[in-house]
Design an enzyme around this catalytic site. Structure first.
Site, mmCIF file in Angstrom:
data_model
loop_
_atom_site.group_PDB
_atom_site.id
_atom_site.type_symbol
_atom_site.label_atom_id
_atom_site.label_comp_id
_atom_site.label_asym_id
_atom_site.label_seq_id
_atom_site.Cartn_x
_atom_site.Cartn_y
_atom_site.Cartn_z
ATOM 1 N N ILE A 18 0.829 -1.217 0.000
ATOM 2 C CA ILE A 18 0.000 0.000 0.000
ATOM 3 C C ILE A 18 0.861 1.263 0.000
ATOM 4 C CG2 ILE A 18 -0.289 0.320 2.521
ATOM 5 C CD1 ILE A 18 -3.343 0.720 1.814
ATOM 6 N N ASN A 31 -3.507 2.284 15.528
ATOM 7 C CA ASN A 31 -4.063 2.007 16.864
ATOM 8 C C ASN A 31 -4.528 3.339 17.452
ATOM 9 O OD1 ASN A 31 -1.830 3.289 18.437
ATOM 10 N ND2 ASN A 31 -0.655 1.635 17.487
ATOM 11 N N VAL A 40 1.170 -2.733 8.751
ATOM 12 C CA VAL A 40 1.032 -1.682 7.726
ATOM 13 C C VAL A 40 1.261 -0.301 8.354
ATOM 14 C CG1 VAL A 40 -1.495 -1.362 7.920
ATOM 15 C CG2 VAL A 40 -0.361 -1.010 5.730
ATOM 16 N N ASP A 41 0.935 -0.160 9.631
ATOM 17 C CA ASP A 41 1.177 1.106 10.352
ATOM 18 C C ASP A 41 2.673 1.440 10.316
ATOM 19 O OD1 ASP A 41 0.143 2.179 13.739
ATOM 20 O OD2 ASP A 41 0.729 3.300 11.950
ATOM 21 N N TYR A 128 -4.467 -7.594 14.795
ATOM 22 C CA TYR A 128 -5.748 -7.579 15.539
ATOM 23 C C TYR A 128 -6.562 -8.849 15.368
ATOM 24 C CZ TYR A 128 -5.292 -2.707 17.135
ATOM 25 O OH TYR A 128 -4.878 -1.553 17.773
#
Ligand code: APR
Length: 181
Positions: A18, A31, A40-41, A128
């Site tokens: 991405i 979060n 991905v964060d 998650y």
């Protein structure tokens, strides 16, 4: 590049990273602190550079199911929409509604900003733990319903980071998009 087209090419799934998408906005699976993380964060913060975190520090966090927008800085994407997914428990704690809300709030913010193209990762299906086979139909149906009511967004891209996820989108996307409501 592997691509699966929804019926109208308004909703597509691709296999890729991405952070490499040249779209108006990419969505970050963040979060509640909005101060970065792994998955991905972590990838988005690394690619965007330190100014992203500096701007996130000013946002005062974000509630689960909600989203906030920042600039994209060094990313190809002009904007990052940070949404906060939920930790999967057993499906009986409002998980599905909260996941759908992540997609709706991200799309609402993109539409408010006048953005035309937006890319999503598979929110909440990594750290998650939201089962991919349950999360994917929610993601596709929620985006489909939003675009039926909001014509301002021209394209939504589901970016699948691995083969297994792409295979699920490859199967479900045409199926769900051809369902009559
Ligand atoms: N491009 C696209 N998708 C990616 C990328 C990438 N570069 N990196 C990871 N993914 C995918 C994962 O394979 C998964 O399908 O993003 C999806 C979401 O996984 P996570 O990043 O683990 O996000 P999530 O499950 O929502 O957990 C969020 O993890 O990183 C922390 O700070 C974050 O606490 C938050 C939690």
């Amino acid at each position: 590049m592997n691509t699966v087209n929804g019926t109208s090419k308004k909703i597509v799934a691709i296999q890729g990273d991405i952070t490499q998408q040249a779209v108006d906005a990419i969505v970050n699976a963040a979060n509640k602190s909005l101060l970065g993380g792994s998955g991905v964060d972590g990838a988005i913060h690394r690619a965007a550079g330190p100014e992203l975190l500096a701007q996130c520090r000013l946002l005062n966090g974000c509630e689960t199911g909600d989203a906030k927008i920042t600039k994209g800085y060094n990313l190809l994407a002009k904007w990052v929409i940070h949404t906060v997914g939920l930790i999967w428990r057993d499906g009986n704690h409002g998980e599905k509604k909260l996941l759908a809300s992540c997609y709706v709030r991200s799309l609402e913010i993109a539409a408010e900003k006048g953005l035309k193209t937006i890319a999503f990762p598979a929110i909440s299906t990594g750290v998650y733990g939201f089962p991919v086979e349950l999360a994917t139909p929610i993601a596709i149906r929620t985006v489909k319903e939003f675009l039926q009511k909001n014509s301002s967004i021209q394209q939504v891209i589901f970016v699948c980071f691995n083969d297994q996820l792409f295979e699920i989108y490859r199967q479900l996307l045409p199926q769900i998009l051809s369902e009559s409501n």
